[in-house]
Design a protein around this motif. Sequence first.
Motif, PDB file in Angstrom:
ATOM      1  N   ASP A 100       6.088   1.344  -2.974  1.00 53.93           N
ATOM      2  CA  ASP A 100       5.787   1.421  -4.141  1.00 53.93           C
ATOM      3  C   ASP A 100       5.954   0.284  -4.858  1.00 53.93           C
ATOM      4  O   ASP A 100       4.937  -0.432  -5.816  1.00 53.93           O
ATOM      5  N   THR A 101       7.121  -0.684  -4.687  1.00 55.92           N
ATOM      6  CA  THR A 101       7.274  -2.029  -5.248  1.00 55.92           C
ATOM      7  C   THR A 101       6.024  -3.089  -4.959  1.00 55.92           C
ATOM      8  O   THR A 101       5.818  -4.078  -5.725  1.00 55.92           O
TER       9      THR A 101
ATOM     10  N   ALA B  80      -2.330   4.811  -6.895  1.00 57.29           N
ATOM     11  CA  ALA B  80      -2.335   3.603  -7.042  1.00 57.29           C
ATOM     12  C   ALA B  80      -3.013   2.706  -5.791  1.00 57.29           C
ATOM     13  O   ALA B  80      -3.630   1.661  -5.701  1.00 57.29           O
ATOM     14  N   ASP B  81      -2.842   3.505  -4.479  1.00 54.09           N
ATOM     15  CA  ASP B  81      -3.132   2.495  -3.394  1.00 54.09           C
ATOM     16  C   ASP B  81      -4.646   2.958  -3.407  1.00 54.09           C
ATOM     17  O   ASP B  81      -5.420   1.794  -2.840  1.00 54.09           O
TER      18      ASP B  81
ATOM     19  N   ASP C  26       2.084  11.219  -3.118  1.00 56.88           N
ATOM     20  CA  ASP C  26       1.164  10.233  -3.445  1.00 56.88           C
ATOM     21  C   ASP C  26       1.744   9.269  -4.543  1.00 56.88           C
ATOM     22  O   ASP C  26       2.505   9.884  -5.443  1.00 56.88           O
ATOM     23  N   PRO C  27       1.406   7.753  -4.464  1.00 61.72           N
ATOM     24  CA  PRO C  27       1.888   7.027  -5.586  1.00 61.72           C
ATOM     25  C   PRO C  27       0.899   7.182  -6.779  1.00 61.72           C
ATOM     26  O   PRO C  27      -0.136   6.771  -6.661  1.00 61.72           O
TER      27      PRO C  27
ATOM     28  N   GLU D 270       4.945   6.762 -10.067  1.00 70.31           N
ATOM     29  CA  GLU D 270       5.816   7.959 -10.152  1.00 70.31           C
ATOM     30  C   GLU D 270       5.001   8.614  -8.436  1.00 70.31           C
ATOM     31  O   GLU D 270       3.971   8.397  -8.059  1.00 70.31           O
ATOM     32  N   ARG D 271       6.084   9.397  -7.861  1.00 74.08           N
ATOM     33  CA  ARG D 271       5.525   9.997  -6.707  1.00 74.08           C
ATOM     34  C   ARG D 271       5.494  11.476  -7.070  1.00 74.08           C
ATOM     35  O   ARG D 271       5.987  12.186  -7.576  1.00 74.08           O
ATOM     36  N   GLN D 272       3.984  11.852  -6.797  1.00 71.88           N
ATOM     37  CA  GLN D 272       3.577  13.196  -7.094  1.00 71.88           C
ATOM     38  C   GLN D 272       3.519  13.853  -5.684  1.00 71.88           C
ATOM     39  O   GLN D 272       2.700  13.476  -4.805  1.00 71.88           O
TER      40      GLN D 272
END
Lengths: 518, 518
Positions: B130-131, B114-115, B100-101, B155-157
């Motif tokens: 992401d950008t 973020a989403d 997830d972002p 970041e990506r988790q």
Amino acid sequence: MTDRASKESNDENKAAKEQATKEFTSFVQDKGLIWGPEPEIYGGLAGFYTYGPMGKLLKNKVENSVRRIFQSNELWELEGPTIMPDIVWKASGHLDTFNDPIIYTKDKKESYRADKLLEEKGIKIDKFDDTFLLELIKKHKIKSPNGKELELNIERQSLMLKTKVAGTEASMRPETATVTYLPFPRFFNFFRRQLPIGVFQIGKAYRNEISPRQSVIRGREFTQAEGQLFLDPLKKNNWEKYNSIKELKLPFWTKEQQKEGKDPIDITIKQAIDKNHVKSQAYVWCLWLAYNQFVSMGIPAERIRLRQHLDDEKAFYADDAWDIEIKLNSLGWTECCGVHDRTDYDLKQHSKFSGQKLEAIRENGERFVPHVLEIAFGTDRPTYALIDLFYEKKSEEEGKTVFKIPYHMAPVDVSIFPLMKKTELIEVAEQVKKEIEKFYVVDYDLTGSIGRRYLRSATVGTPFAITIDYDSLEKKDVTLRDRDSEKQIRVKISELLDTLRKLINSQISFEKAGSSVK
Amino acid sequence: MTDRASKESNDENKAAKEQATKEFTSFVQDKGLIWGPEPEIYGGLAGFYTYGPMGKLLKNKVENSVRRIFQSNELWELEGPTIMPDIVWKASGHLDTFNDPIIYTKDKKESYRADKLLEEKGIKIDKFDDTFLLELIKKHKIKSPNGKELELNIERQSLMLKTKVAGTEASMRPETATVTYLPFPRFFNFFRRQLPIGVFQIGKAYRNEISPRQSVIRGREFTQAEGQLFLDPLKKNNWEKYNSIKELKLPFWTKEQQKEGKDPIDITIKQAIDKNHVKSQAYVWCLWLAYNQFVSMGIPAERIRLRQHLDDEKAFYADDAWDIEIKLNSLGWTECCGVHDRTDYDLKQHSKFSGQKLEAIRENGERFVPHVLEIAFGTDRPTYALIDLFYEKKSEEEGKTVFKIPYHMAPVDVSIFPLMKKTELIEVAEQVKKEIEKFYVVDYDLTGSIGRRYLRSATVGTPFAITIDYDSLEKKDVTLRDRDSEKQIRVKISELLDTLRKLINSQISFEKAGSSVK
């Protein structure tokens, strides 16, 4: 017999045994019962298995039997999480004490459970203490199973599988009991604050065993079924349900009988209480309930015994403690269930660590911490036991290999076969299927000769096979075939569901369930 | 309306809504349906729940319905491990791409998806990159829900829960699909090397969600039910079972309709194929089967729609992709199932990583990798949906709050009440209980006035209540009470089981099931 003759006979025995094991393993794999260790295509990780289509249907039958027996004895099912934060496992004692004594080979390449190495050499362990285990290993000059020298040091390896949830240290549950105790305030309210309260869980548990083996008998991931009875300790010997069971006989094997090398004997529950083999009426009721679980699953009574724990075997929290053991063809007597009086240990611990009161109130206003009696078993072992006990290998001259599982536990209840692949037969067969599969597990099979299909059906233990033929179109009836007697009767399609219900519940004899077929 | 009046009305609406949510939450907790997040007594860890006695019985009904529907469509159940070594998750793609972002607040104390932050502000996301997400966050000056500045970095988790088994890096499964694909060689043999092959799994899966919420709708631990159909890609449009369903209508909501702001419309399955909304007969059969799952559980048809994925929504491996959505009272339209054509992606990946061939053979000798059509849903959401849809809160003047769940899905099937706590009544009641609990879930209740017991029984949705009174001793009959009509009839004890069976399966009307009671 000369030494040589005796050796040859032993070798023959050993070869025969190996051949039998090989055939049993093929049966378990080929008939879609149990596969693994998974991931097989990647080489496998010990202790993880897949139940195939027949194995899973059988396991479902076992679990539904457990549900029905617990529920009819007023234990209600819960489903709690399989992962909990470590504060829970600190409180329960698992984080500090749930571990195995591990010993390494000198080259550090292999590790073993110290107690298992001794047991496998037939050495009796009187005390489960590391120093003592190490002394026994020295004394008997134990080596690793493939002959390597051992490093004379025992380490403790935790059985807990660890993980991290959003930064919080957590562990996977090693049993379901703890997770059942946590919502005590919730179910205490739900059951109107009245004891006794019975609850149970059926679900996955995990142990990081050092050397899992024997298929699903000792897996790293397994399914537990655990009943928990919360009661007032003052009522343990004033247990209403005791009266309806006290005259029943059970195969008790006390610690004295074990020490004296005697066999278990069937005595009444009342005798077990009177002779102080068990301490309370409520506890012995749990022991009866546990025994009843296995009998209801179809395990033959003569294959079951109740073994009392020896004094040094008991868990630190357990007061009364007995196991239920089942005699398997492949592994001999195997522990399948533990019944424990856990006293107020767990609720007190969680109360201390959480700061919440976990109490009940007597009619006179006294507050107290309920005691817990626990029936703990898994559903993998009885599933395996049913395969082990009812698999009948025949030699080629004797005929086919069959799975003589009791009818009510068979993976598939009914096979349905249109005699030939003809539209008009298929149409009727599909109607019959549609009606029956509302209530029963059906295997609908179109391919192969009818004899071959009967054989396939019997090999996976299916009790009944229905054949739709050209007579069915006209007379609106079908042939029903019985697995064990191989007899056939004709039954009206309109009466089929009712007839099957009666047959599966053993309410009528097969011959009387329809008209005979020559 | 003046601004002030409008604001007051909005405030009233909001207060009423909050009150309704509060009452619903109390119902869910007090009636023993769902508790948590667990461990509640330790403060709780988001995303972990306990099903209470009524919730678990309801979830069992949901899962048994899933089993019956899959099984009657010739999909067979498997049970695979929930933990597998990381080589498996490397091959499946989860280890690298299942994440997830995440965006942090500037003080690093909070983190969010973020989403989700954008969605909650009603901002449409066209691209899950992401950008692009970061640009939207900058453009709309998004802050954290409690007003903190965000650090402009994503970041990506990973969503995978990690563990270690005997030194091997491993992960808990985030779905059941992968674990179902692994034993392909085993079940391919078991099903006599003939496609199509259908299998399914019902079991736990785990995702390390950053902010789980909405009770069991988005948990970190949840139960998946996933059907997998293995077939020859050349047969996707030559699918026998298509013919029996093609004239049925389903509520399709195509991507075009969604873009144009139009509602879904009921069209026949054949029309959906002819208009190219779905690519294959086999795929649309899976869509029908998935829809059928929810209808069979008792979700009203008008609450269900089939939503096609938009082009940028599809998983990288998916060809055709539709969701099934259910309209909840509390949360509106909610995704409850995804149906995907996964092509040969998974078998090819596992073949590549394991070095094993995972193939089938056509009659002409051609070897090929089977395609997989997947029906993926959970059992937590439909369980929650049934509570949400059939809970009927009444105001105090209107009478009692009831749970109007369809009879066949009710947690408890029958309540049994001896009219009074008298030995002779209890004796008969216990005999009745013993007979009925062989087949049905029974709640045996001795305490409180009979009116109070009827009320308690209706509040948890129990369809029928049996009362044993003094007439029962003489006439060998009982009073049977219907939950919804509140009508009562007298039924002979000897006919009780049969009558209940017919009533629960809606084969007779209540009035005709016995003699009337004035």
